[in-house]
Scaffold this motif. Structure first.
Motif, short mmCIF file in Angstrom:
data_model
loop_
_atom_site.label_atom_id
_atom_site.label_comp_id
_atom_site.label_asym_id
_atom_site.label_seq_id
_atom_site.Cartn_x
_atom_site.Cartn_y
_atom_site.Cartn_z
N THR A 46 43.57 -10.42 -14.23
CA THR A 46 43.78 -11.82 -13.88
C THR A 46 43.29 -12.11 -12.47
N PHE A 62 39.50 -12.25 -12.54
CA PHE A 62 39.02 -13.52 -13.07
C PHE A 62 39.20 -14.63 -12.04
N TYR A 63 40.32 -14.60 -11.35
CA TYR A 63 40.59 -15.63 -10.34
C TYR A 63 39.48 -15.63 -9.29
N SER A 80 36.25 -16.85 -10.72
CA SER A 80 36.27 -18.30 -10.95
C SER A 80 36.07 -19.07 -9.66
N GLN A 112 40.74 -22.21 -19.83
CA GLN A 112 40.33 -20.82 -19.59
C GLN A 112 38.94 -20.55 -20.17
N ARG A 115 37.09 -17.16 -18.85
CA ARG A 115 38.02 -16.04 -18.97
C ARG A 115 37.65 -15.17 -20.18
N PRO A 130 31.73 -16.16 -15.32
CA PRO A 130 32.65 -17.06 -14.62
C PRO A 130 32.15 -17.44 -13.22
N PHE A 149 44.16 -23.28 -11.34
CA PHE A 149 44.96 -22.49 -12.28
C PHE A 149 46.37 -23.05 -12.46
#
Lengths: 421, 250
Positions: free
Chosen positions: A363, A366-367, A370, B45, B50, B72, B84
């Motif tokens: 996670t 991915f954060y 992103s 997502q 994701r 991403p 988020f």
């Protein structure tokens, strides 16, 4: 039927001029014990067959060129003891507060650490060490500059060295001791077999920083035995990133009322490195405290082994011990073996330990991605963050920077240096 | 700007998006509402990239590019930003560093040089003021030890610094008290512009009192079953979701 390594060790001992009786008996005991095998519990995860196939010859001294000196830590001020290919360079910087004695008598019995019959490498060191270097910090002195002991390889050959150092801090003194293993060139596989003994007198305080960044073809075996007297504190910060196979044993005896120790460590194995650290803290008397935080990272086919033992003696009431081993696997082929052990013989104690092995948090990855951070950089950032918590505690800015640089180099990541603003 | 056509997405064996279509033009603010489990967060997502979802069929194009084919980080650099629902705590990674790295990644993509250190600080300070955030935040690790409200504000701060072309806000209002909600809404409103699109995913109408949407969509069981203007949100608040579902089934 003896291995190439044993044959070469025998040849080295036979060629040694004026071996003393104690060296002879140490070598005989070494031969009787042989090299440890993975059948022994203490060597369960570390196989020496790779080592046994190599041959080593006694190291030759050499001068350190100006260019080679760049490998040393750029400490502004330090009491320097520089060993080049196992030989202490002339004029180590002593002072009134710091005495340095070089004992070449070959009398291993003068070293107070008992060498037990099954400690093969300890026996080998006693047999082959060419001198014992004693470093004494005077009572009540506060050394401003650190004691810097560098073990440098700058020869191409398959050499070995057996350094033996005893560092004693007088009562109520304090000092910083930086131990540094580094290679100027890789060349053939070399072998370091070191023994270090540390005494912290009453009320003394020592920060011991150990950076092992030897070339990735070399073998490094070593033992450290520290004794901590009443109200004294011994803190060890260890960074193991070098050598193809290394094994460090750290034994700390808390021997006086309110003696305290802290062990911090980072072990980072990549390629096919096998890095093994074994710590044992002995709470021998009441009212002693220990704190241990070890982090392991294994990438590619690297392997990290950590064994952390805490032994609380029967009378050592009110012992306060915590131990944590956290580990990060970065590749499916990497391996980490961690084993925390507690042996408690007293009944009024506070002991906690924990061990984890995990991967990078998907996670969090991915954060970061992103937010536009590439996957490789994101992985490096998270790996760095995991390691940085230990690095940031190092009480010397030069060493901290050096370790951080090594970490960044390993991750091939130029961007992270800013990450810890 | 964003065109989603008949998107079907699976997580494991379960189909979550079942033929979702959505058109978002530059300058517009869209709200996607729906009951729990309707696929709102999955949509966010999937659009951000994701891993762990299978695209069964359908397309999502962003300014003419196949969005789903990008990594991403490529989406982020191209101007897509996801705020988020649960911002991630990353101890050991500095907030300021992340902001700067993110901004430089986007600038590099646009062929611009790295941001000047002084300019960057001035920019961040101005945006922090807007979000009513304390300076000390600059030296902290990303979201580590932040309260729920601080994390959400940090998301909008990142968005304000990065100035994305397409902002996806996933339940940005959840867990905020009314003061924090107003601050967050002011941050979002400051970014409204004819060149930018904002897609808000929310469970409640409340956020829409502060950020007025151009279009409201109801997402139910993986599909958009009704679209309308702002009055639809008010009606949903009054009557719940069941009537829309019945209407769609009829």
């Amino acid at each position: 039927m003896s291995s190439p390594a044993l044959k070469s060790l025998q040849a080295a001992f036979d060629a040694k001029p004026n071996a003393t009786a104690s060296q002879r008996s140490a070598f005989a005991a070494f031969l009787a014990a042989g090299l440890p095998t993975s059948k022994q519990d203490a060597w369960k995860y570390t196989d020496l067959r790779r080592f046994a196939l190599k041959q080593f010859k006694p190291a030759n001294s050499s001068e350190l060129s100006a260019a080679d000196s760049a490998a040393l830590m750029p400490l502004a001020q330090a009491h320097r003891l520089v060993f080049v290919n196992g030989v202490l360079q002339p004029n180590p910087s002593a002072s009134t507060d710091l005495k340095i004695e070089i004992d070449s008598s070959g009398n291993a019995a003068s070293v107070t650490t008992p060498i037990t019959g099954n400690d093969s490498f300890g026996l080998l060191n006693a047999a082959l060490a060419s001198e014992v270097v004693r470093v004494n910090v005077a009572d009540n002195s506060h050394l401003q500059a650190p004691i810097y002991v560098a073990h440098v390889w700058n020869s191409p050959g398959a050499e070995m060295r057996h350094p033996r150092i005893v560092l004693s801090l007088g009562s109520h003194s304090n000092a910083t001791f930086i131990e540094h293993f580094v290679s100027v060139q890789a060349g053939e596989a070399k072998f370091t077999n070191s023994q270090l003994e540390i005494h912290c007198g009453t009320g003394a305080s020592l920060n011991h920083l150990r950076v092992q960044e030897d070339a990735e073809v070399n073998f490094d075996i070593g033992s450290l035995n520290a004794t901590v007297q009443a109200h004294a504190c011994y803190a060890n910060y260890q960074f193991a990133v070098g050598s193809t196979l290394s094994r460090q044993s750290i034994n700390v005896h808390l021997a006086g009322n309110e003696a305290r120790t802290e062990l911090h460590g980072l072990i980072f194995a990549q390629h096919t490195q096998h890095l093994d650290v074994r710590t044992c803290i002995y709470h021998d008397v009441p009212n002693t405290q220990s704190r241990e935080d070890y982090r392991g990272i294994a990438d590619q086919r690297g392997r990290v082994v950590f064994n952390g033992k805490v032994i609380v003696a029967k009378d050592a009431q009110r012992t306060d011990a915590t131990q944590s081993s956290r580990n990060l696997l970065l590749s499916p082929q990497a391996e980490i073996d961690t084993r925390p052990e507690l042996e408690i013989y007293a009944n009024d104690v506070k002991c906690a330990h924990g061990a984890t092995v995990g991967q990078l948090d998907a996670t969090a990855l991915f954060y970061l991605q992103s937010r536009g951070i590439g996957e490789h950089e994101a992985r490096s950032l998270l790996t760095h963050a995991f390691a940085a918590e230990v690095i940031e505690r190092v009480p010397d800015v030069t060493v901290r920077k050096r370790v951080l640089d090594r970490l960044l180099q390993r991750m091939h990541s130029p961007i992270i240096s800013e990450a810890t603003l | 700007m964003l065109s989603i056509k008949d998107l079907r997405v699976r997580a494991g064996d379960k189909e979550i998006l079942k033929g979702l279509s959505l058109e978002v033009k530059a300058g517009e603010v869209h709200a996607i509402m729906g009951p729990n489990g309707s696929g709102k967060s999955t949509l966010a997502q999937v659009l951000a990239g994701r891993a762990g979802y299978d695209i069964v069929s359908g397309t999502a194009t962003y300014n003419g590019q196949d969005l789903l084919a990008l990594a991403p980080e490529e989406r982020a650099r191209a101007g897509v930003f996801l705020a988020f629902q649960y911002p991630v705590e990353i101890p050991g990674v500095n907030n300021t560093y992340l902001l700067k790295a993110a901004l430089n990644a986007a600038r590099k993509q646009r062929g611009e040089s790295e941001v000047d250190a002084f300019e960057f600080l001035a920019l961040v300070r101005a945006k922090m003021k807007l979000m009513q955030m304390d300076e000390s935040f600059l030296n902290r690790s990303v979201n580590a030890g932040f309260s729920g409200g601080e994390k959400k504000r940090n998301e909008i701060l990142q968005m304000a610094v990065l100035e994305p072309a397409l902002a996806l806000l996933d339940e940005t209002d959840s867990g905020l008290d009314i003061d924090a909600l107003q601050i967050v809404a002011a941050g979002v409103n400051s970014l409204r512009s004819p060149t930018r699109a904002i897609v808000m995913i929310t469970h409640y109408q409340r956020l829409l009192d502060y950020i007025a949407p151009d279009q409201v969509h109801v997402l139910s069981d993986g599909k958009i079953i009704k679209s309308g203007d702002r009055s639809l949100a008010l009606e949903l608040e009054r009557r719940g979701y069941d009537w829309v579902k019945q209407e769609a089934a009829a």
